[in-house]
Design a protein around this motif. Structure first.
Motif: not given
Length: 443
Positions: A191-219
């Motif tokens: 078992x893990x800290x659920x939110x820190x794991x997903x935040x860690x994924x976001x940091x790894x993705x960002x470091x790999x060059x992924x563009x992340x946009x928040x508050x950007x609901x797809x309609x």
């Protein structure tokens, strides 16, 4: 669905008031998507599936854009019990009957890979705190007997020797409760800290060059050779699209929504237990029980009891502390005077057969959702499998379709929920009410 679950119970762009949010590592907000954007792959949703997809796609050299309606890890990925379980949501007996022994073995091995992927990723992340061990607590002797036979089957047929059957006293020594007849402990799960794991994924993705946009609901989604995702302020055109929205699919993709049903589940975190913590869990394992509406719990790093379960039949969250306290005290009556410091709800997604729904709803569009409460490891692996499928299609290696892990899961039969849009929710409520009544009556 009349209610938009993205906005039914939460504040725009904010995490719920959970223990996870209170102890999350720092992550600066990402900008909103604006204007015309071009990408090789557009990923809708920034939970485990979406961010793992983005990370593994970027590692393959593709330009990836992620669109998230709220914050990274806002949905089930940042609110769940954090259990990194073994196997699939259905057991190997069921999989052998439905998929055959060869494919059942592949699905088992896939789940083993999923746990290993989470452990490997978590090892390099801040404050994820992977801990080994998940106990399975049985309310009835027949369930204890089945757990013993199943552990023997896993050892004999799948070379998995991590599950130790436990009698009543053996389980009680671990979980500190008189409620159960026995069970088992799987030391290969964790078992893990659920939110820190997903935040860690976001940091790894960002470091790999992924563009992340928040508050950007797809309609709106527009399908074609070049799929398009529209938000209030942006239009993203891509070669391939990944839908990683789980219980929040709503009317965005109706063929997926017909097979994936959102349900709400609830979690509390007590005050720190101090020296009493070892009376609740002798070692820092996680636990889940055999109720139809599953109870699950573990100790936090600051010795709080994080306990999830209970049910609510409506889109709005109830008084979470009140509904969760009842099953908590059924298991641990000694905590009757213990303060609850955090109480939160979340929306996950189930399928009719409780296996994840992998699908290609349109050309160049892949979707994975409906993990039915077993998604921490499998959703993370789903992202890697999606990346492999997209990469193969983009390179033209398969003529448009790969027969890898994604398609093994996509080939499993998935029925629509009965009743259509108008009746499927009332029918589910009726069924859940019946099974929860069985739980309460001890049937």
């Amino acid at each position: 669905m009349a209610v938009n679950l993205l906005h039914a119970n939460d504040q725009q762009g904010q995490y719920p008031d959970s223990w996870y949010a209170a102890t999350r590592v720092a992550l600066a907000p990402f900008p909103r998507a604006t204007g015309e954007i071009r990408a090789d792959v557009c990923v809708v949703g920034a939970g485990y599936t979406g961010l793992s997809s983005a990370l593994h796609l970027a590692q393959k050299g593709l330009k990836v854009v992620v669109l998230e309606a709220h914050r990274v890890g806002f949905g089930a990925s940042g609110r769940n019990g954090g259990q990194v379980g073994s196997g699939q949501r259905q057991d190997q007996d069921w999989l052998e009957k439905v998929a055959g022994r060869e494919n059942a073995r592949r699905l088992w091995d896939m789940a083993q890979d999923a746990k290993a992927l989470v452990r490997d990723l978590a090892a390099g992340m801040e404050a994820v705190h992977y801990r080994p061990g998940i106990a399975h607590a049985c309310w009835h002797q027949s369930e204890v007997d089945h757990a013993k036979h199943y552990a023997e089957k896993l050892a004999r047929d799948y070379d998995y020797h991590e599950v130790e059957p436990l009698d009543r006293e053996g389980l009680r020594a671990l979980v500190g409760s008189e409620a159960f007849k026995g069970g088992d402990i799987d030391r290969g799960a964790g078992h893990i800290h659920a939110l820190n794991f997903v935040i860690g994924l976001a940091k790894l993705a960002m470091a790999a060059g992924v563009q992340i946009f928040e508050e950007s609901e797809v309609t709106r989604l527009i399908y074609g050779d070049k799929p398009v995702a529209e938000t209030a302020g942006a239009r993203v055109t891509c070669d391939h699209m990944v839908l990683a929205v789980n219980g929040y699919v709503g009317s965005l993709e109706k063929t997926i929504a017909a097979r994936v049903m959102p349900i709400n589940n609830f979690v509390v975190a007590t005050e720190p237990l101090g020296a009493r913590a070892k009376e609740i869990l002798a070692t820092p394992i996680a636990v889940h029980d055999t109720k139809f509406v599953v109870n699950y719990w573990r100790l936090s790093e600051d010795d709080r009891l994080i306990f999830g379960g209970a049910e609510s039949y409506g889109y709005r969250f109830p008084d979470v502390a009140k509904v969760v306290r009842k099953p908590l005290l059924e298991i641990y009556p000694q905590l009757a005077e213990t303060r609850i410091d955090y109480a939160w709800g979340g929306t996950l997604a189930i399928t009719v057969n409780r296996m994840p729904c992998f699908a290609r709803p349109a050309k160049n569009v892949l979707s994975a959702s409906g993990y039915s409460g077993h998604g921490v490891a499998l959703a993370t692996l789903a992202g890697k499998m999606i990346a492999e499928a997209v990469s193969a299609e983009a390179s033209g290696q398969t003529g448009g379709k790969t027969r890898g892990g994604f398609d093994l899961l996509a080939d499993l039969p998935h029925r629509r929920f009965p009743g259509g849009q108008a009746l499927r929710w009332p029918l589910l409520v009726s069924a859940m009410t019946w099974f929860s009544l069985r739980d309460r009556l001890g049937w």
